[in-house]
Design a protein around this motif. Structure first.
Motif, PDB file in Angstrom:
ATOM      1  N   PRO A   7       0.824  -1.208   0.000  1.00  0.00           N
ATOM      2  CA  PRO A   7       0.000   0.000   0.000  1.00  0.00           C
ATOM      3  C   PRO A   7       0.865   1.267   0.000  1.00  0.00           C
ATOM      4  O   PRO A   7       1.974   1.289   0.523  1.00  0.00           O
ATOM      5  CB  PRO A   7      -0.796  -0.103   1.304  1.00  0.00           C
ATOM      6  CG  PRO A   7      -0.733  -1.545   1.678  1.00  0.00           C
ATOM      7  CD  PRO A   7       0.551  -2.067   1.148  1.00  0.00           C
ATOM      8  N   SER A  20      -2.692   1.321  -4.575  1.00  0.00           N
ATOM      9  CA  SER A  20      -3.796   1.608  -3.661  1.00  0.00           C
ATOM     10  C   SER A  20      -4.981   0.721  -4.016  1.00  0.00           C
ATOM     11  O   SER A  20      -5.191   0.405  -5.191  1.00  0.00           O
ATOM     12  CB  SER A  20      -4.217   3.073  -3.787  1.00  0.00           C
ATOM     13  OG  SER A  20      -3.149   3.922  -3.467  1.00  0.00           O
ATOM     14  N   TYR A  21      -5.720   0.354  -3.024  1.00  0.00           N
ATOM     15  CA  TYR A  21      -6.949  -0.431  -3.211  1.00  0.00           C
ATOM     16  C   TYR A  21      -6.722  -1.713  -4.011  1.00  0.00           C
ATOM     17  O   TYR A  21      -7.521  -2.091  -4.853  1.00  0.00           O
ATOM     18  CB  TYR A  21      -8.037   0.426  -3.864  1.00  0.00           C
ATOM     19  CG  TYR A  21      -8.307   1.707  -3.120  1.00  0.00           C
ATOM     20  CD1 TYR A  21      -8.965   1.679  -1.890  1.00  0.00           C
ATOM     21  CD2 TYR A  21      -7.883   2.921  -3.633  1.00  0.00           C
ATOM     22  CE1 TYR A  21      -9.188   2.853  -1.185  1.00  0.00           C
ATOM     23  CE2 TYR A  21      -8.107   4.101  -2.932  1.00  0.00           C
ATOM     24  CZ  TYR A  21      -8.770   4.058  -1.708  1.00  0.00           C
ATOM     25  OH  TYR A  21      -8.988   5.219  -1.019  1.00  0.00           O
ATOM     26  N   GLY A  22      -5.576  -2.360  -3.780  1.00  0.00           N
ATOM     27  CA  GLY A  22      -5.289  -3.633  -4.435  1.00  0.00           C
ATOM     28  C   GLY A  22      -4.856  -3.537  -5.884  1.00  0.00           C
ATOM     29  O   GLY A  22      -4.709  -4.552  -6.553  1.00  0.00           O
ATOM     30  N   ARG A  23      -4.665  -2.314  -6.396  1.00  0.00           N
ATOM     31  CA  ARG A  23      -4.229  -2.134  -7.791  1.00  0.00           C
ATOM     32  C   ARG A  23      -2.807  -1.598  -7.815  1.00  0.00           C
ATOM     33  O   ARG A  23      -2.507  -0.602  -7.159  1.00  0.00           O
ATOM     34  CB  ARG A  23      -5.133  -1.132  -8.517  1.00  0.00           C
ATOM     35  CG  ARG A  23      -6.477  -1.696  -8.882  1.00  0.00           C
ATOM     36  CD  ARG A  23      -7.302  -0.750  -9.715  1.00  0.00           C
ATOM     37  NE  ARG A  23      -6.504  -0.106 -10.753  1.00  0.00           N
ATOM     38  CZ  ARG A  23      -6.764   1.086 -11.246  1.00  0.00           C
ATOM     39  NH1 ARG A  23      -7.785   1.778 -10.775  1.00  0.00           N
ATOM     40  NH2 ARG A  23      -6.010   1.599 -12.186  1.00  0.00           N
TER      41      ARG A  23
END
Length: 80
Positions: A5, A30-33
Motif C-alpha cells: 500500500p 492503492s486499493y489492491g491495484r
C-alpha cells in the motif's frame, strides 16, 4: 503479485529499496491495484555486447569506389 500500500511504501521506502536492490520487484499501489513498480536500477540497463558481429561481416575492398554511371543515375532519378 504482492502489492505494498502507498502509505506503507512511504513509511518504509528505505527497506523497499534494499529489497529491490536485492533483485525483488515491488509493486506499490492503492486499493489492491498496482500503480508503480520498484525494481533494481541494475536490472533496467541492458548489458552492451561490443564486437558481437566481429569476424562475421566483410567489407569489400571496393566499398567506397564510385558507382557505375547507370546505377548512380537510378539513385539520382535522372536518365542518361
Amino acid at each position: 503479485m504482492n502489492i505494498v500500500p502507498m502509505h506503507q511504501a512511504k513509511s518504509s521506502l528505505s527497506q523497499l529499496v534494499k529489497r529491490a536492490a536485492g533483485g525483488e520487484t515491488i509493486f506499490i499501489g492503492s486499493y489492491g491495484r498496482a500503480e508503480a513498480v520498484l525494481k533494481s536500477a541494475a536490472s533496467a540497463k541492458p548489458k552492451k555486447r561490443l564486437g558481437l558481429l566481429k569476424g562475421k561481416l566483410k567489407v569489400p575492398d571496393d566499398f567506397d569506389a564510385p558507382l557505375p554511371s547507370e546505377l548512380l543515375a537510378a539513385f539520382e532519378g535522372s536518365e542518361e
